[in-house]
Enzyme design. Structure first.
Site, PDB file in Angstrom:
ATOM      1  N   GLY A  71      77.669  31.222  15.460  1.00 44.44           N
ATOM      2  CA  GLY A  71      76.869  32.138  14.637  1.00 44.44           C
ATOM      3  C   GLY A  71      75.879  32.897  15.519  1.00 44.44           C
ATOM      4  N   HIS A  72      75.132  32.153  16.346  1.00 39.99           N
ATOM      5  CA  HIS A  72      74.195  32.809  17.273  1.00 39.99           C
ATOM      6  C   HIS A  72      74.945  33.791  18.185  1.00 39.99           C
ATOM      7  CE1 HIS A  72      71.904  28.896  16.712  1.00 39.99           C
ATOM      8  NE2 HIS A  72      71.011  29.796  16.372  1.00 39.99           N
ATOM      9  N   GLN A  74      56.706  27.229  11.450  1.00 39.37           N
ATOM     10  CA  GLN A  74      57.609  27.450  10.307  1.00 39.37           C
ATOM     11  C   GLN A  74      58.226  26.151   9.778  1.00 39.37           C
ATOM     12  OE1 GLN A  74      60.185  30.034  12.780  1.00 39.37           O
ATOM     13  NE2 GLN A  74      61.895  29.090  11.727  1.00 39.37           N
ATOM     14  N   SER A 112      75.367  25.991  11.642  1.00 40.22           N
ATOM     15  CA  SER A 112      73.914  25.850  11.710  1.00 40.22           C
ATOM     16  C   SER A 112      73.586  24.810  12.775  1.00 40.22           C
ATOM     17  CB  SER A 112      73.399  25.381  10.335  1.00 40.22           C
ATOM     18  OG  SER A 112      72.113  24.838  10.459  1.00 40.22           O
ATOM     19  N   SER A 113      72.516  25.030  13.536  1.00 37.39           N
ATOM     20  CA  SER A 113      72.150  24.062  14.577  1.00 37.39           C
ATOM     21  C   SER A 113      71.960  22.676  13.973  1.00 37.39           C
ATOM     22  CB  SER A 113      70.859  24.487  15.277  1.00 37.39           C
ATOM     23  OG  SER A 113      70.968  25.810  15.716  1.00 37.39           O
ATOM     24  N   ARG A 114      71.377  22.647  12.782  1.00 37.11           N
ATOM     25  CA  ARG A 114      71.101  21.353  12.137  1.00 37.11           C
ATOM     26  C   ARG A 114      72.379  20.585  11.757  1.00 37.11           C
ATOM     27  NH1 ARG A 114      66.547  23.952   9.806  1.00 37.11           N
ATOM     28  NH2 ARG A 114      64.608  22.844  10.185  1.00 37.11           N
TER      29      ARG A 114
HETATM   30  P1  AMP Z   1      68.101  30.061  14.273  1.00 34.93           P
HETATM   31  O1  AMP Z   1      68.286  29.695  15.711  1.00 34.93           O
HETATM   32  O2  AMP Z   1      68.686  29.071  13.325  1.00 34.93           O
HETATM   33  O3  AMP Z   1      66.675  30.466  13.965  1.00 34.93           O
HETATM   34  O4  AMP Z   1      68.978  31.376  14.040  1.00 34.93           O
HETATM   35  C1  AMP Z   1      68.807  32.527  14.822  1.00 34.93           C
HETATM   36  C2  AMP Z   1      69.524  33.683  14.161  1.00 34.93           C
HETATM   37  O5  AMP Z   1      70.913  33.375  14.045  1.00 34.93           O
HETATM   38  C3  AMP Z   1      69.024  33.981  12.738  1.00 34.93           C
HETATM   39  O6  AMP Z   1      68.973  35.387  12.552  1.00 34.93           O
HETATM   40  C4  AMP Z   1      70.077  33.340  11.869  1.00 34.93           C
HETATM   41  O7  AMP Z   1      70.198  33.936  10.584  1.00 34.93           O
HETATM   42  C5  AMP Z   1      71.326  33.571  12.701  1.00 34.93           C
HETATM   43  N1  AMP Z   1      72.373  32.592  12.348  1.00 34.93           N
HETATM   44  C6  AMP Z   1      72.257  31.247  12.290  1.00 34.93           C
HETATM   45  N2  AMP Z   1      73.409  30.686  11.873  1.00 34.93           N
HETATM   46  C7  AMP Z   1      74.289  31.705  11.664  1.00 34.93           C
HETATM   47  C8  AMP Z   1      75.641  31.780  11.216  1.00 34.93           C
HETATM   48  N3  AMP Z   1      76.348  30.701  10.888  1.00 34.93           N
HETATM   49  N4  AMP Z   1      76.232  32.999  11.124  1.00 34.93           N
HETATM   50  C9  AMP Z   1      75.523  34.121  11.439  1.00 34.93           C
HETATM   51  N5  AMP Z   1      74.232  34.123  11.858  1.00 34.93           N
HETATM   52  C10 AMP Z   1      73.616  32.928  11.968  1.00 34.93           C
END
Ligand code: AMP
Length: 247
Positions: free
Chosen positions: A32-33, A57, A180-182
């Site tokens: 995703g990232h 946050q 998702s990272s989680r």
């Molecule tokens: P985070 O590291 O979770 O804060 O995410 C960083 C960016 O990546 C944010 O704009 C999220 O919306 C995006 N992001 C996270 N997971 C996904 C995913 N599965 N598909 C697309 N974008 C994602």
């Protein structure tokens, strides 16, 4: 690839880049990232990725401490992608300037995650505002996976910054679960359950799109999913951009 840790260095590096793409992240990379990073590489002359797990946050200290971090692996990935800049500030650097006036977030934010994750969006808007003040990019790439966040950031930056937001589609695994990272904190079995719940929700979405009468059955679905998968649901609501903040 240049790794930057201070605001001063960052400013001097990017000062003359007009067509700069910015991808803010908390690291723990997955596809995703990387889809956001690829979009920026394709659209912009230079790309800057930030990796920073923002404590303000998180409404729960435990959640902050156990948030998946893997800087070494993340940097290796970015290097392979030929990224220009990575910004990895520490908290004292990024928060050294105190705000004179509290930032206001959309006044109807207390719905969906705004209701269940206290001060989460205030923290998100604060950090994004700080980053944009320092970086002033032409484009910022954000995922639709975090739709409420995307919506609030768009609203916040509209009149204040020149940045254009590029909204990027959600990347999912083969079980339809949004990456998702989680997810790395879930057991194999719980990952499977999460995938199954995603599929159920997608089916429900399709049914609703065909016939709006299913919106009225939302409480039935909450009970059904709770019982079938043994989970506790904070919220399950049907909203679109127009009614996102109706209470
Ligand atoms: P985070 O590291 O979770 O804060 O995410 C960083 C960016 O990546 C944010 O704009 C999220 O919306 C995006 N992001 C996270 N997971 C996904 C995913 N599965 N598909 C697309 N974008 C994602």
């Amino acid at each position: 690839m240049k790794i930057i840790r201070t605001i001063k260095e960052l400013k001097s590096e990017i000062i003359n880049i007009y067509n700069l793409g910015f991808v803010p992240t908390m690291g723990g990379f997955h596809k995703g990232h990387l889809s956001l990073v690829k979009k920026s590489i394709n659209k912009c002359t230079k790309t800057l990725v930030s990796i920073y797990v923002n404590p303000t946050q998180f409404n729960n200290k435990k959640d902050f401490l156990r948030y998946p971090r893997n800087i070494k692996k993340d940097l290796k990935t970015l290097k392979k992608m030929n990224i220009d800049y990575v910004f990895i500030p520490n908290t004292s650097e990024i928060y050294k300037e105190k705000r004179k006036k509290k930032l206001s977030v959309h006044n109807r934010k207390k719905v969906l995650c705004g209701k269940y994750r206290k001060n989460h969006f205030e923290g998100v808007i604060d950090i994004v505002d700080r980053f944009l003040n320092i970086i002033n990019p032409k484009y910022m790439f954000l995922g639709q996976k975090d739709f409420q966040q995307l919506f609030l950031i768009k609203k916040h930056v509209k009149k204040k910054f020149r940045v254009k937001i590029v909204s990027c589609k959600t990347i999912r695994d083969k079980n339809f679960l949004a990456l998702s990272s989680r997810n790395s904190l879930l057991s194999k079995n719980n990952l499977k359950i999460a995938g199954n719940i995603s599929k159920e929700l997608n089916l429900l979405k399709k049914k609703i799109k065909k016939n709006y009468k299913y919106i009225k059955k939302i409480n039935y679905y909450i009970n059904y999913i709770t019982k079938k998968y043994g989970v506790k649901i904070d919220y399950l609501e049907v909203r679109n951009e127009r009614n996102l903040f109706n209470s």
